[in-house]
Write an enzyme that holds these catalytic residues in place. Sequence first.
Site, mmCIF file in Angstrom:
data_model
loop_
_atom_site.group_PDB
_atom_site.id
_atom_site.type_symbol
_atom_site.label_atom_id
_atom_site.label_comp_id
_atom_site.label_asym_id
_atom_site.label_seq_id
_atom_site.Cartn_x
_atom_site.Cartn_y
_atom_site.Cartn_z
ATOM 1 N N ASP A 12 0.869 -1.363 -0.246
ATOM 2 C CA ASP A 12 0.135 -0.028 -0.020
ATOM 3 C C ASP A 12 0.345 1.469 0.078
ATOM 4 O OD1 ASP A 12 -1.535 -2.263 0.405
ATOM 5 O OD2 ASP A 12 -1.891 -1.313 2.606
ATOM 6 N N GLU A 25 -10.343 -2.323 4.618
ATOM 7 C CA GLU A 25 -9.168 -1.941 4.802
ATOM 8 C C GLU A 25 -8.927 -0.478 4.516
ATOM 9 O OE1 GLU A 25 -6.074 -5.886 4.760
ATOM 10 O OE2 GLU A 25 -6.823 -5.321 2.257
HETATM 11 C C1 FRU Z 1 -3.594 -3.741 2.905
HETATM 12 C C2 FRU Z 1 -3.269 -4.431 4.265
HETATM 13 C C3 FRU Z 1 -3.906 -3.408 4.783
HETATM 14 C C4 FRU Z 1 -2.453 -3.309 6.162
HETATM 15 C C5 FRU Z 1 -1.583 -3.556 5.226
HETATM 16 C C6 FRU Z 1 -0.049 -4.775 5.506
HETATM 17 O O1 FRU Z 1 -3.482 -4.086 1.996
HETATM 18 O O2 FRU Z 1 -3.283 -5.717 3.871
HETATM 19 O O3 FRU Z 1 -4.432 -3.155 5.969
HETATM 20 O O4 FRU Z 1 -2.149 -2.052 6.781
HETATM 21 O O5 FRU Z 1 -1.387 -3.877 4.133
HETATM 22 O O6 FRU Z 1 0.858 -4.335 4.977
#
Ligand code: FRU
Length: 520
Positions: free
Chosen positions: A44, A226
């Site tokens: 992300d 998320e």
């Molecule tokens: C989304 C996610 C978020 C988390 C991160 C962990 O892709 O699962 O919810 O903070 O990636 O790398």
Amino acid sequence: MILTCSCTNRNSNKISSEVINSAYYQEQYRPQYHFSPEANWMNDPNGLVFFAGEYHLFYQYYPDSTVWGPMHWGHSVSNDLLHWKHLPIALYPDSLGYIFSGSAVVDKNNTSGFGTAESPAMVAIFTYHDPVLEKEGSSVFQNQGIAYSTDKGRIWTKYRGNPVLKNPGINNFRDPKMFWNDEIGKWELILAVNDRVHIYSSPDIKNWTFESEFGMNMGAHGGVWECPDLFPLIVKGSDITKWVMLVSINPGGPNGGSGTQYFTGEFDGHKFVPDETKVKWVDWGRDNYAGVTWSDIPESDGRRIFIGWMSNWDYATVVPTNVWRSASTIPRELSLKAGNGSYFLSSEPVMESADIRIKSDTISLKQLKFTGEKEISTGDVSLMQSELFFDFDFSVNSVDSVGIILENSLMERIIIGYSLLQKQFYIDRRSAGNSGFSKEFAGISTAPYTAGSGLKLHLLIDASSVELFVDDGRLVMTNLVFPTEKFTRLKLFSKGGDGVLNNAAFHGLESIWAVRGEFF
Ligand code: FRU
């Protein structure tokens, strides 16, 4: 070329001069004008903030492997949202856990006391994910922590009072996105909590008060929510302001796996009330996830700029790249438009992306009729690093479907089509090359769409991706593709009648990595 770096070595992003040679960013499938880390795993985008002339792009990063692991915040800056300069890792895991996704702001009024009013601090808020507590079966392994920088984001200090927002006993409690809300004179924060979001407020970024929950029976619930975002946008051509909430969901995306939905509505600083409860998607492709928007864009600019992670958890860890894994989408300007009794979000590449067009590599076409498949010349434009515009006309002839095929000499092809009969777009990557790495990868993504008397397509094609923007960003599809050899042929196709192309323009694009600036 193998680049490695270690979690513990703060200079690990330094690369020897031998590596800074013609092979730099030239691996097969290496995006040429999209952001990707020099080496190892990224997911992300995080901490998107504009400060002192720089767009900061932090990102979920694991510097020791090309698969997901203990998360850090990688860091990069740009003056134009296109050319990125890699900076050392900004945040390392510590005894409170890995550093999961989050956001950053400029604390202009020094509410946190980390800076001064004359020289404001940048403050980041992120999720601490404690892998030990998680393993023990505890439910409080995700908590929110903060860190600040008083030197334009180069050095980050974690707050001694962390965590600032403690988990009340909910497994999924993460991805804080904070913003200043003038109306209530406070910071606000939207957090993903299982399949909902929670909204909090704070006077100082250190103390947070629960305001409300949103999400039950709203939108898509095929997976966990998320990386939310919440921001106001003026409806184009009106003086109406609406609030837009972005929520990524995995699985349960529009074409399987990861996807990002959005809601429009009213927000009074305490509670979000949606205009509609139905699902709307930011992007109908398979490969745009966890996208959020930049904070602190100057008012004189006024844009809401978005970037996503160009992958899908269905196969992200096994895509066929071996030095780095994953890239970001092109940064996109979001706008809100009204139509059919509803508001919809449209996304278009930021205008800066036009600056990498190679002037001498431009071709335009006018008035073309075609039946079946028709190859068209792209001159010197290198298809795998290009921007293509097509303007189809349906007012003259009746036709069942039209579209574009990118093909190589092995007859591998990706098909980007629109079916007037089914009223849907599709991107077919079933025979587009390398797909054996995951049974989830090859397939057809579809998106419902009702075209008018014509269609305007805008395509951005890079070494391993296709981004499709339809009718000024009204519909977007982003898909990865891994042809064994580069696609070199461009074809138009029509079924059930003659296709009519009013005009088209093709631009070759420069690599943003060709000239490597000074590195730390
Ligand atoms: C989304 C996610 C978020 C988390 C991160 C962990 O892709 O699962 O919810 O903070 O990636 O790398």
